[in-house]
Design an enzyme around this catalytic site. Structure first.
Site, mmCIF file in Angstrom:
data_model
loop_
_atom_site.group_PDB
_atom_site.id
_atom_site.type_symbol
_atom_site.label_atom_id
_atom_site.label_comp_id
_atom_site.label_asym_id
_atom_site.label_seq_id
_atom_site.Cartn_x
_atom_site.Cartn_y
_atom_site.Cartn_z
ATOM 1 C CD GLU A 1 -7.389 5.048 -5.938
ATOM 2 O OE1 GLU A 1 -7.108 4.824 -4.624
ATOM 3 O OE2 GLU A 1 -7.591 5.987 -6.572
ATOM 4 C CD GLU B 1 -11.540 8.151 -6.525
ATOM 5 O OE1 GLU B 1 -10.493 8.633 -6.088
ATOM 6 O OE2 GLU B 1 -12.109 7.046 -6.274
HETATM 7 C C1 GBH Z 1 -8.310 7.622 -3.947
HETATM 8 O O1 GBH Z 1 -7.235 7.279 -3.527
HETATM 9 C C2 GBH Z 1 -9.390 7.151 -3.418
HETATM 10 O O2 GBH Z 1 -10.012 6.239 -4.199
HETATM 11 C C3 GBH Z 1 -10.436 8.100 -2.420
HETATM 12 O O3 GBH Z 1 -11.074 7.095 -1.705
HETATM 13 C C4 GBH Z 1 -9.671 9.161 -2.061
HETATM 14 O O4 GBH Z 1 -10.508 9.957 -1.040
HETATM 15 C C5 GBH Z 1 -9.039 9.900 -2.723
HETATM 16 O O5 GBH Z 1 -8.070 9.377 -3.668
HETATM 17 C C6 GBH Z 1 -8.038 11.015 -2.223
HETATM 18 O O6 GBH Z 1 -7.050 10.672 -1.533
HETATM 19 O O7 GBH Z 1 0.196 6.493 -1.581
HETATM 20 O O8 GBH Z 1 2.422 7.286 -0.691
HETATM 21 O O9 GBH Z 1 2.231 6.009 -2.937
HETATM 22 C C7 GBH Z 1 -5.862 7.948 -4.294
HETATM 23 C C8 GBH Z 1 -4.725 7.198 -3.644
HETATM 24 C C9 GBH Z 1 -2.987 8.987 -3.579
HETATM 25 C C10 GBH Z 1 -2.605 6.470 -3.819
HETATM 26 C C11 GBH Z 1 -1.771 9.226 -3.803
HETATM 27 C C12 GBH Z 1 -1.293 6.987 -4.240
HETATM 28 C C13 GBH Z 1 0.537 8.495 -3.948
HETATM 29 C C14 GBH Z 1 1.239 8.646 -2.824
HETATM 30 N N1 GBH Z 1 -3.433 7.686 -4.114
HETATM 31 N N2 GBH Z 1 -0.968 8.026 -3.779
HETATM 32 S S1 GBH Z 1 1.676 6.946 -1.998
#
Ligand code: GBH
Length: 469
Positions: free
Chosen positions: A172, A376
């Site tokens: 990511e 994931e």
């Molecule tokens: C993943 O990130 C990670 O790889 C992992 O480490 C983490 O534990 C897991 O998911 C759960 O969070 O950020 O305001 O744009 C996910 C990250 C979450 C990024 C949702 C985009 C959308 C809201 N993503 N997010 S915002």
């Protein structure tokens, strides 16, 4: 109904790999042990106010000391694959030069333990724990970091490349760039639009250089990938198509463009022209970044709904997009993220399995020759141990619907190679600390006792029967 992604009995093809995933800083603990150097997450989590409850990854799941038991746990669940990340500061405490053999030995034992149990190791080189020494030199805003990453990739490839046949470079990069350097919600906590855009490019460059370094050092006939978190965008306002285009460029195509097509999208460059002229993209960079890949890692949790802001009415912003002090979206202050319809997980993220099906189909249309793997997918809910058991029917339902979505995408012709549930264990959920639980296995942070949740047993049954329960 057939439309709501609940149906049981669908068979999952042989060879479709089903497993679970974690990341080093979120589970290992032992941050000062065996020669590990500090990472940006050690520094960030020590910053007052940065993490809910002031939590840090200092102990986390103590996986560093409990690896053998955790391997047995994975075997008891029948996992076919385990995706883990390697902590760069365990391998190179200062991010360059000297190699810490004890760090390599830890991951070597992990890999041997997986193979001994018939579990396929899937290694991620970078899941956000940048050596602090490199951040002191500018971190991902500094082009040099990409070359240091290639050096690190070669060290890991040489050490594990006789046993690890599945690799992903970055987890990511959207989060590393925009949350780390744009909104400041993640380490290193910088809030500078230009820094975020420089980070985008240097992460892309690091990916390309690392793929080359891995191919030169890994001796197995291995598969290489990058893992991206895609923003699946919706909107029903007349201005939504423009907002969707803007965010699709800033979130998705600024990575898929260079990595898979060898160019930054023209609209992305134009949309950010008031922040940078992109002169830090040097001749030859795009050829390096566009390396042949064997599959694309897809992380999916939720959707987002957007429209343009008129500049006057109160600006709507769904949780997580608050841009007080910094925004993860350089040059897009005029885009509104709308509050979405439920149901929601404990993160406040809407549950939308149709978004996963749509994403997989859309990616396979855009990149027809590129296999996909869900690296994931999962959800946080408020779990509790009662009488030695953890009943998490909402997570079972979430996983059920998303497995059905994946199955439907395959039925529509998507070349989907596997599905890794986030996460094996409850763990350090970044800015939320230990307040959010994503595990299919519960962790008691006082005793470190692991308790398989109902969702863990559900996944165990799915793997054993190779059909969706
Ligand atoms: C993943 O990130 C990670 O790889 C992992 O480490 C983490 O534990 C897991 O998911 C759960 O969070 O950020 O305001 O744009 C996910 C990250 C979450 C990024 C949702 C985009 C959308 C809201 N993503 N997010 S915002």
């Amino acid at each position: 109904s057939t439309d709501d992604h609940r149906e049981s009995g669908a068979a999952l093809p042989q060879g479709f790999v089903i497993g679970s995933a974690t990341a080093s800083y979120q589970i290992e603990g032992a941050v000062d042990e065996a020669g590990r150097g500090p990472s940006i997450w050690d520094t960030f989590s020590a910053t007052p106010g940065a993490i809910v409850n002031g939590d840090t990854g200092a102990i986390a799941d103590d996986h560093y000391h409990r690896m053998e038991d955790d391997l047995d746990l994975m075997a008891s669940l029948g996992l076919e694959a385990y995706r883990f990340s390697i902590a760069w500061p365990r391998i190179q405490p200062l991010g360059s030069g000297e190699v810490n053999q004890a760090g390599l030995d830890f991951y070597s034992r992990l890999v041997d333990g997986l193979i001994a149990r018939g579990i396929r190791p899937i290694a991620t080189l970078y899941h956000w724990d940048l050596p602090q020494a490199l951040e002191n030199e500018g971190g991902w805003t500094n082009r040099e970091t990409a070359y240091r990453f290639a050096e690190y990739a070669a060290i890991v490839g040489a050490a594990l490349g006789d046993r690890v046949a599945t690799w992903t470079t970055l987890n990511e990069p959207w989060c590393s760039a925009y949350l780390g350097y744009g909104s400041g919600a993640h380490a290193p906590g910088r809030k500078e639009p230009l820094a975020a855009l420089r980070a985008v490019h240097h992460l892309n460059l690091a990916h390309g250089l690392a793929i080359k370094a891995l191919r030169e050092t890994v001796t197995l006939d291995a598969e290489y990938s990058i893992t991206l978190n895609f923003h699946v965008l919706r909107g029903d306002h007349e201005s939504s198509p423009e907002a969707i285009r803007r965010i699709d460029a800033l979130a998705n195509r600024c990575f898929t463009g260079p990595v898979l097509l060898g160019e930054y999208p023209a609209d992305f460059l134009a949309d950010t022209a008031d922040i940078t002229d992109w002169a830090f993209v040097l001749p030859g960079d795009l050829e390096i970044i566009r390396q042949p890949l064997d599959f694309l890692g897809v992380n999916y949790y939720s959707t987002a709904t957007v429209r343009m802001w008129d500049g006057e009415s109160p600006r709507q912003n769904a949780d997580g997009h608050k841009d007080v002090g910094g925004s993860p979206w350089p040059g897009s202050r005029d885009v509104e993220f709308q509050v979405q319809d439920g149901p929601y997980t404990a993160m406040g993220w809407n549950i939308a399995p149709d978004g996963l099906e749509e994403l997989l189909v859309s990616l396979s249309e855009q990149f027809p020759d590129l296999p996909l793997m869900i690296t994931e997918n999962g959800a946080a809910f408020d779990d509790e141990v009662r009488d030695g058991r953890v009943d998490d029917p909402e997570r079972v339902d979430y996983l059920h619907r998303h497995f059905v979505a994946a199955h439907r995408a395959m039925a529509r012709g998507v070349d989907l190679r596997g599905y890794l549930v986030w996460s094996l264990l409850d763990n350090f959920e970044w800015g939320y600390g230990y307040s959010k639980r994503f595990g299919i296995v519960h962790v008691d942070y006082e005793t470190q006792k692991r308790t398989v949740k109902a969702s863990g047993h559900w996944l165990q049954q799915l793997i054993a029967e190779r059909r969706i329960p």
